[in-house]
Design a protein around this motif. Structure first.
Motif, PDB file in Angstrom:
ATOM      1  N   ILE A 189       0.844  -1.188   0.000  1.00 31.65           N
ATOM      2  CA  ILE A 189       0.000   0.000   0.000  1.00 31.65           C
ATOM      3  C   ILE A 189       0.885   1.246   0.000  1.00 31.65           C
ATOM      4  O   ILE A 189       2.009   1.226   0.497  1.00 31.65           O
ATOM      5  N   PRO A 190       0.397   2.349  -0.581  1.00 32.08           N
ATOM      6  CA  PRO A 190       1.191   3.582  -0.569  1.00 32.08           C
ATOM      7  C   PRO A 190       1.303   4.157   0.843  1.00 32.08           C
ATOM      8  O   PRO A 190       0.412   3.983   1.678  1.00 32.08           O
ATOM      9  N   THR A 191       2.424   4.836   1.087  1.00 31.84           N
ATOM     10  CA  THR A 191       2.673   5.462   2.386  1.00 31.84           C
ATOM     11  C   THR A 191       2.864   6.956   2.195  1.00 31.84           C
ATOM     12  O   THR A 191       3.575   7.389   1.276  1.00 31.84           O
ATOM     13  N   VAL A 192       2.233   7.733   3.059  1.00 31.20           N
ATOM     14  CA  VAL A 192       2.399   9.184   3.077  1.00 31.20           C
ATOM     15  C   VAL A 192       3.356   9.523   4.212  1.00 31.20           C
ATOM     16  O   VAL A 192       3.023   9.357   5.392  1.00 31.20           O
ATOM     17  N   PHE A 193       4.559   9.966   3.887  1.00 36.07           N
ATOM     18  CA  PHE A 193       5.546  10.348   4.882  1.00 36.07           C
ATOM     19  C   PHE A 193       5.405  11.837   5.186  1.00 36.07           C
ATOM     20  O   PHE A 193       5.300  12.654   4.261  1.00 36.07           O
ATOM     21  N   LEU A 194       5.414  12.181   6.461  1.00 36.22           N
ATOM     22  CA  LEU A 194       5.303  13.575   6.890  1.00 36.22           C
ATOM     23  C   LEU A 194       6.635  14.041   7.457  1.00 36.22           C
ATOM     24  O   LEU A 194       7.184  13.416   8.363  1.00 36.22           O
ATOM     25  N   ALA A 195       7.157  15.140   6.913  1.00 35.39           N
ATOM     26  CA  ALA A 195       8.378  15.770   7.417  1.00 35.39           C
ATOM     27  C   ALA A 195       8.004  17.168   7.894  1.00 35.39           C
ATOM     28  O   ALA A 195       7.447  17.959   7.132  1.00 35.39           O
ATOM     29  N   TYR A 256       4.317   9.219  -0.966  1.00 36.60           N
ATOM     30  CA  TYR A 256       4.274  10.681  -0.911  1.00 36.60           C
ATOM     31  C   TYR A 256       5.182  11.185   0.197  1.00 36.60           C
ATOM     32  O   TYR A 256       5.349  10.527   1.229  1.00 36.60           O
ATOM     33  N   LEU A 257       5.751  12.380  -0.007  1.00 36.14           N
ATOM     34  CA  LEU A 257       6.495  13.075   1.033  1.00 36.14           C
ATOM     35  C   LEU A 257       5.895  14.465   1.190  1.00 36.14           C
ATOM     36  O   LEU A 257       6.041  15.327   0.317  1.00 36.14           O
ATOM     37  N   PHE A 258       5.192  14.688   2.308  1.00 33.14           N
ATOM     38  CA  PHE A 258       4.631  15.991   2.635  1.00 33.14           C
ATOM     39  C   PHE A 258       5.662  16.756   3.468  1.00 33.14           C
ATOM     40  O   PHE A 258       6.171  16.229   4.465  1.00 33.14           O
ATOM     41  N   ILE A 259       5.952  17.994   3.070  1.00 32.97           N
ATOM     42  CA  ILE A 259       7.033  18.777   3.680  1.00 32.97           C
ATOM     43  C   ILE A 259       6.461  20.084   4.215  1.00 32.97           C
ATOM     44  O   ILE A 259       5.986  20.926   3.429  1.00 32.97           O
ATOM     45  N   GLY A 296      11.150   7.897  -6.963  1.00 33.25           N
ATOM     46  CA  GLY A 296       9.840   7.703  -7.566  1.00 33.25           C
ATOM     47  C   GLY A 296       8.680   8.134  -6.701  1.00 33.25           C
ATOM     48  O   GLY A 296       7.519   7.833  -7.008  1.00 33.25           O
ATOM     49  N   ALA A 297       8.958   8.841  -5.607  1.00 31.61           N
ATOM     50  CA  ALA A 297       7.913   9.319  -4.710  1.00 31.61           C
ATOM     51  C   ALA A 297       7.419  10.698  -5.141  1.00 31.61           C
ATOM     52  O   ALA A 297       8.074  11.387  -5.939  1.00 31.61           O
ATOM     53  N   ILE A 298       6.305  11.113  -4.608  1.00 32.90           N
ATOM     54  CA  ILE A 298       5.649  12.367  -5.003  1.00 32.90           C
ATOM     55  C   ILE A 298       5.792  13.377  -3.866  1.00 32.90           C
ATOM     56  O   ILE A 298       5.191  13.210  -2.794  1.00 32.90           O
ATOM     57  N   PRO A 299       6.584  14.446  -4.045  1.00 30.12           N
ATOM     58  CA  PRO A 299       6.708  15.468  -3.011  1.00 30.12           C
ATOM     59  C   PRO A 299       5.514  16.426  -3.036  1.00 30.12           C
ATOM     60  O   PRO A 299       4.979  16.732  -4.107  1.00 30.12           O
TER      61      PRO A 299
END
Length: 425
Positions: A189-195, A256-259, A296-299
């Motif tokens: 499953i996709p993971t949304v990483f929060l920074a 995804y990488l949310f910044i 290949g992740a989506i910022p």
């Protein structure tokens, strides 16, 4: 009690498939109902306390009361299971053959998973959600290469639930009732990483809460939220503390990488991490973006929310300088989705007004960090931003999410998520 512990341990090992497993177990099924456990399930007594040898049990000194269909309590209670890091699908069966139940579920450090599950007497309901589990270890760098083999945790992070070696669930509300729990590791499953900083992190104690802790409530069990934000962090310290390295060691194509940074980056009295908005700040943002894209992740860039600082006309003052504009410019230059939390938070605070907006902040006195209500509304802003940007991630938003306008927020009087136990900050 000693014999009972031995029985628990034997059942646990049997469920794992061997007396001594070569790999840690990543699938579990626990039955809390009275009598013999269902086939394939481990029977758990209401007074089974967590310990490392057993690997599961009620945790943090909390207890439950048994009834025919499972366990309940008039106070919040915790249940933990030792697991390796990863994403875990958790399925909970709620209900009681004789009485009505109302249950709220949080995971790890107060991440809201299920807001309110109601079951009438004699009725049962099953809900599934996904919890991200991590530890502070990193793949060691090659010989003579720079880097490190673990995230550089600060003193605040020692012993917290979101950096330990177990999955912890918190059950609360007027009468939480748990019949059974199934836990399975999921890798597809996709993971949304929060920074981010303290306004995004998993805050450990009431009343301070972040939007990152509330975001989990708004997604279906086909996506995971991995919150790596931490209090006091800046773009630069997130790099030097190897926090971005930890994310990059796990992030995959389609994740995804949310910044969201800015509150600390702008502090000129922090010379080691201060950045200028239209030069070094943008370059650090572009580094995060490039590293995500390499894999290949989506910022996704998120502008920092404003502080609660009103002028005499009842309008929010800008206390963030040019940093939101810097984020907007970077998003445009790099063709990155932008969630303008600066603008949305301004509309949210102004809709409540100078006095009532205090209810959206921690303790009503802190003008930067939020209460559970404020964090919940800001999480809605982020979800609305996901929809506005037409991210593929939007297909995983829960069905009960309604279009949200921050200038017309939910009344704070209607917010009913119960607080977590523990000593407040």
């Amino acid at each position: 009690m000693a014999n009972r512990s031995l029985i628990h341990l034997a059942a646990f090992l049997a469920a794992a498939g061997a007396a001594v497993a070569a790999e840690p177990a990543t699938s579990f099924a626990f039955d809390f109902a009275a009598g013999a456990a269902k086939p394939g399930y481990i029977s758990v007594w209401h007074d089974t306390a967590y310990n490392r040898e057993l690997g599961y049990g009620f945790d943090l000194g909390t207890t439950t009361v048994a009834f025919l269909g499972g366990v309940t309590s008039d106070k919040p209670f915790f249940f933990s299971v030792a697991v390796p890091e990863g994403n875990y699908s958790v399925t909970v069966k709620f209900g009681d053959p004789a009485l009505a139940c109302v249950s709220t579920v949080k995971a790890e450090s107060r991440r809201l998973m299920l807001e309110k599950v109601e079951t009438a007497a004699g009725k049962f309901e099953t809900r599934t959600f996904v919890v991200n589990i991590r530890n502070f270890k990193l793949p060691p760098p090659p010989q003579n290469a720079p880097g490190g083999d673990q995230v550089r945790l600060n003193d605040r992070e020692q012993g917290v639930l979101h950096w330990d070696d177990k999955l912890t669930l918190e059950f609360s509300n007027t009468r939480p009732c748990v019949d059974s729990i199934e836990i399975h590791k999921v890798d597809n499953i996709p993971t949304v990483f929060l920074a981010g900083d303290s306004t995004v992190t998993d805050q450990t104690r009431e009343p301070t809460t972040s939007w990152g802790q509330m975001l989990t409530r708004f997604f279906k069990p086909s996506v995971a939220i991995a919150n790596h934000a931490e209090s006091g962090e800046t773009l630069k310290s997130f790099l030097t503390g190897l926090r971005l390295d930890k994310i990059l060691s796990q992030i995959r194509k389609g994740d995804y990488l949310f910044i969201q940074f800015g509150h600390n980056d702008m502090k000129e009295n922090w010379p080691q991490t201060y950045v200028e908005p239209f030069t070094t700040h943008k370059q650090y943002l572009k580094t995060f973006i490039a590293e995500a894209r390499r894999r290949g992740a989506i910022p996704v860039l998120v502008t920092p929310m404003q502080r609660r600082n009103f002028d005499p006309q009842g309008k929010i003052k800008n206390t963030l300088g040019d940093f939101p504009a810097s984020v907007r410019q970077t998003a445009k230059e790099e063709n990155v989705p932008l969630i303008d939390l600066t603008a949305m938070s301004t509309a949210f605070y102004q809709a409540l007004g100078p006095e009532k907006s205090a209810l959206a902040f921690s303790g009503g006195r802190d003008n930067t960090h939020h209460s559970a209500y404020g964090a919940y509304e800001l999480a809605k802003c982020v979800v609305e931003g996901i929809k506005t940007n037409r991210l593929d991630l939007a297909k995983y938003i829960v069905d009960d999410f309604k279009p949200f306008d921050p200038s017309r927020p939910d009344p704070p009087e209607t917010f009913q998520v119960p607080p977590s136990p523990g000593k407040p900050r």
